[in-house]
Design a protein around this motif. Structure first.
Motif, PDB file in Angstrom:
ATOM      1  N   UNK A  49      49.877  40.838  50.647  1.00  0.00           N
ATOM      2  CA  UNK A  49      48.801  41.766  51.023  1.00  0.00           C
ATOM      3  C   UNK A  49      47.722  41.813  49.948  1.00  0.00           C
ATOM      4  N   UNK A  50      48.122  41.763  48.687  1.00  0.00           N
ATOM      5  CA  UNK A  50      47.154  41.752  47.592  1.00  0.00           C
ATOM      6  C   UNK A  50      46.389  40.431  47.578  1.00  0.00           C
ATOM      7  N   UNK A  51      47.084  39.331  47.818  1.00  0.00           N
ATOM      8  CA  UNK A  51      46.413  38.028  47.876  1.00  0.00           C
ATOM      9  C   UNK A  51      45.362  38.015  48.985  1.00  0.00           C
ATOM     10  N   UNK A  52      45.729  38.566  50.145  1.00  0.00           N
ATOM     11  CA  UNK A  52      44.780  38.620  51.242  1.00  0.00           C
ATOM     12  C   UNK A  52      43.580  39.509  50.946  1.00  0.00           C
ATOM     13  N   UNK A  53      43.835  40.594  50.244  1.00  0.00           N
ATOM     14  CA  UNK A  53      42.771  41.533  49.862  1.00  0.00           C
ATOM     15  C   UNK A  53      41.717  40.833  49.014  1.00  0.00           C
ATOM     16  N   UNK A  54      42.148  40.100  48.003  1.00  0.00           N
ATOM     17  CA  UNK A  54      41.174  39.397  47.161  1.00  0.00           C
ATOM     18  C   UNK A  54      40.557  38.203  47.900  1.00  0.00           C
ATOM     19  N   UNK A  55      41.336  37.544  48.716  1.00  0.00           N
ATOM     20  CA  UNK A  55      40.808  36.403  49.455  1.00  0.00           C
ATOM     21  C   UNK A  55      39.657  36.814  50.376  1.00  0.00           C
ATOM     22  N   UNK A  56      39.762  37.984  50.983  1.00  0.00           N
ATOM     23  CA  UNK A  56      38.692  38.450  51.868  1.00  0.00           C
ATOM     24  C   UNK A  56      37.391  38.697  51.100  1.00  0.00           C
ATOM     25  N   UNK A  57      37.483  39.110  49.859  1.00  0.00           N
ATOM     26  CA  UNK A  57      36.254  39.297  49.064  1.00  0.00           C
ATOM     27  C   UNK A  57      35.597  37.964  48.757  1.00  0.00           C
ATOM     28  N   UNK A  58      36.408  36.921  48.555  1.00  0.00           N
ATOM     29  CA  UNK A  58      35.838  35.587  48.366  1.00  0.00           C
ATOM     30  C   UNK A  58      35.152  35.121  49.648  1.00  0.00           C
ATOM     31  N   UNK A  59      35.797  35.356  50.776  1.00  0.00           N
ATOM     32  CA  UNK A  59      35.204  34.992  52.064  1.00  0.00           C
ATOM     33  C   UNK A  59      33.904  35.748  52.309  1.00  0.00           C
ATOM     34  N   UNK A  60      33.817  36.971  51.779  1.00  0.00           N
ATOM     35  CA  UNK A  60      32.638  37.809  51.994  1.00  0.00           C
ATOM     36  C   UNK A  60      31.459  37.474  51.107  1.00  0.00           C
ATOM     37  N   UNK A  61      31.602  36.476  50.236  1.00  0.00           N
ATOM     38  CA  UNK A  61      30.471  36.016  49.449  1.00  0.00           C
ATOM     39  C   UNK A  61      30.403  36.531  48.026  1.00  0.00           C
ATOM     40  N   UNK A  62      31.425  37.255  47.557  1.00  0.00           N
ATOM     41  CA  UNK A  62      31.403  37.766  46.186  1.00  0.00           C
ATOM     42  C   UNK A  62      31.453  36.605  45.198  1.00  0.00           C
ATOM     43  N   UNK A  63      30.518  36.593  44.245  1.00  0.00           N
ATOM     44  CA  UNK A  63      30.405  35.466  43.326  1.00  0.00           C
ATOM     45  C   UNK A  63      31.550  35.364  42.339  1.00  0.00           C
ATOM     46  N   UNK A  64      32.046  36.505  41.853  1.00  0.00           N
ATOM     47  CA  UNK A  64      33.163  36.542  40.922  1.00  0.00           C
ATOM     48  C   UNK A  64      34.021  37.746  41.249  1.00  0.00           C
ATOM     49  N   UNK A  65      35.317  37.524  41.344  1.00  0.00           N
ATOM     50  CA  UNK A  65      36.267  38.616  41.572  1.00  0.00           C
ATOM     51  C   UNK A  65      36.996  38.889  40.267  1.00  0.00           C
ATOM     52  N   UNK A  66      36.930  40.142  39.823  1.00  0.00           N
ATOM     53  CA  UNK A  66      37.702  40.579  38.658  1.00  0.00           C
ATOM     54  C   UNK A  66      38.813  41.480  39.186  1.00  0.00           C
ATOM     55  N   UNK A  67      40.035  41.140  38.897  1.00  0.00           N
ATOM     56  CA  UNK A  67      41.152  41.863  39.485  1.00  0.00           C
ATOM     57  C   UNK A  67      41.288  43.267  38.912  1.00  0.00           C
ATOM     58  N   UNK A  68      42.112  44.038  39.576  1.00  0.00           N
ATOM     59  CA  UNK A  68      42.580  45.298  39.014  1.00  0.00           C
ATOM     60  C   UNK A  68      43.180  45.021  37.637  1.00  0.00           C
ATOM     61  N   UNK A  69      43.251  46.027  36.787  1.00  0.00           N
ATOM     62  CA  UNK A  69      43.796  45.836  35.450  1.00  0.00           C
ATOM     63  C   UNK A  69      45.271  45.465  35.516  1.00  0.00           C
ATOM     64  N   UNK A  70      45.643  44.471  34.721  1.00  0.00           N
ATOM     65  CA  UNK A  70      47.014  43.967  34.667  1.00  0.00           C
ATOM     66  C   UNK A  70      47.549  44.205  33.262  1.00  0.00           C
ATOM     67  N   UNK A  71      48.701  44.825  33.173  1.00  0.00           N
ATOM     68  CA  UNK A  71      49.257  45.176  31.875  1.00  0.00           C
ATOM     69  C   UNK A  71      49.848  44.000  31.136  1.00  0.00           C
TER      70      UNK A  71
END
Length: 390
Positions: A49-71
């Motif tokens: 579900x998280x992979x799909x969430x970020x993948x949709x932002x790439x499909x939507x034209x976002x130039x760079x995706x910065x993920x939620x903070x990872x510890x």
């Protein structure tokens, strides 16, 4: 003049759809998805579900995706934030690398670029009876100055034991950032971002209120950069010379919205200079509204503008882009979209910043960037966007 409720876009945004190369990474446009904690990682692992969430932002034209903070793998790096945010991700080798590799692969499959943001919650971590919060001088800050949104959290954290870490323990945390950066490379990410803002650990070392240590990890404004510098160096060594490294910083803290990391441009230069020299490529200047003058007595230049002027590095603007209310005004309330992209474009063309990070609006609509480009009406923000992976 466009009113705040006019969500049409009768302006030419083409300058913001020009590519930008940062080291070995070329972005197709200047819009980035800002990092946003979502708490959708049970057992600290992102799923399909998280992979799909970020993948949709790439499909939507976002130039760079910065993920939620990872510890990082430090025992006190992540936990309950006190705001209902659990199920936070981390890098700890093995399964965590494999899980994030699936996320990176999903974004790359749609032609997107994605980098993780690393953090350590530091003094902002709620006590859990096992690992106390970790702060340079064992301080949360002054709980009476916490913003309304954080009052109860501030009372709990400040009343809980918070030991002062040894120099050796601090060095171990630095090493943990380096290990997390290596995990990011192993997972196939395109670069790295560091969370050095909002009162979390890196920022806690920079802020005089929470860092009252002597040398080598404390002292004056420049001496207090030591932790950030060592973290940047460790991460740069881990990711190599081809991947970009982004550093987020802020004036305000969750412990005190009125706090100032730097009181004037000279002090900001003293702080950002050593961090820049350590290996940062882009400074992500986090403010509540992107166009707020950082030092009004010195003109109307934004925090991103000052960071660029003082360091010569690329910078990013973030805060209130495409929306009429700030983050802490919209946690539980709807908010109109705002066609403030004309103002954004004006400042971009003036050279104040190089990318624009959009948070809640891209969270709400994965195709927001594409709609902005084509001139479609922008959506309003609805708070239920915060509780689901759209």
């Amino acid at each position: 003049m466009t009113s705040p409720s006019d969500t049409t876009l009768p302006l030419d945004l083409s300058p913001m759809f020009q590519p930008l190369t940062i080291r070995g990474l070329t972005l197709p446009n200047r819009f980035a998805m800002a990092p946003m904690t979502r708490s959708f990682c049970p057992d600290n692992l992102p799923g399909d579900d998280v992979a799909g969430y970020y993948q949709r932002r790439a499909e939507g034209g976002t130039g760079l995706i910065i993920t939620e903070a990872i510890g990082t793998d430090h025992p006190a790096a992540v936990g309950d934030t006190g705001l209902g945010e659990t199920n936070l991700p981390l890098f700890n080798g093995g399964d965590t690398v494999a899980a994030w590799a699936r996320v990176a692969d999903a974004v790359h499959a749609r032609g997107g670029r994605i980098i993780p943001q690393l953090w350590h919650q530091g003094p902002m971590r709620m006590p859990d009876g096992v690992n106390p919060a970790f702060s340079p001088s064992g301080r949360y800050g002054d709980p009476s100055k916490a913003a309304d949104y954080y009052v109860e959290k501030a009372k709990i954290i400040s009343a809980s034991p918070m030991p002062v870490p040894t120099d050796e323990e601090i060095a171990d945390v630095v090493a943990g950032f380096g290990r997390a950066a290596r995990d990011a490379v192993a997972a196939g990410f395109d670069g790295l971002a560091l969370h050095g803002a909002h009162g979390y650990l890196i920022d806690a070392f920079l802020w005089a209120e929470t860092n009252r240590r002597p040398a080598p990890w404390g002292g004056d404004a420049v001496a207090r950069t030591r932790f950030a510098v060592e973290v940047v160096k460790a991460c740069r060594a881990a990711i190599g010379e081809d991947r970009p490294l982004i550093f987020r910083f802020s004036q305000w803290k969750q412990q005190d919205f009125r706090a100032r990391l730097a009181n004037d441009p000279a002090e900001l230069e003293a702080i950002l200079g050593p961090i820049s020299d350590a290996g940062v490529d882009l400074f992500d200047a986090s403010v509540r509204y992107f166009n707020t003058p950082a030092f009004p007595e010195h003109g109307d230049l934004s925090l991103a503008g000052w960071a660029k002027k003082l360091t010569g590095k690329l910078t990013g603007a973030v805060g209130g882009i495409g929306i009429v209310k700030g983050m802490y005004d919209t946690v539980s309330a709807s908010a109109e979209a705002s066609n403030n992209l004309g103002l954004l474009l004006k400042r971009f063309e003036a050279g104040e910043f190089d990318i624009a990070s959009v948070g809640r609006m891209i969270l709400h609509d994965p195709h927001w960037v594409g709609k902005a480009r084509s001139g479609e009406a922008l959506p309003a923000f609805e708070p239920d966007s915060l509780t689901k992976l759209t």
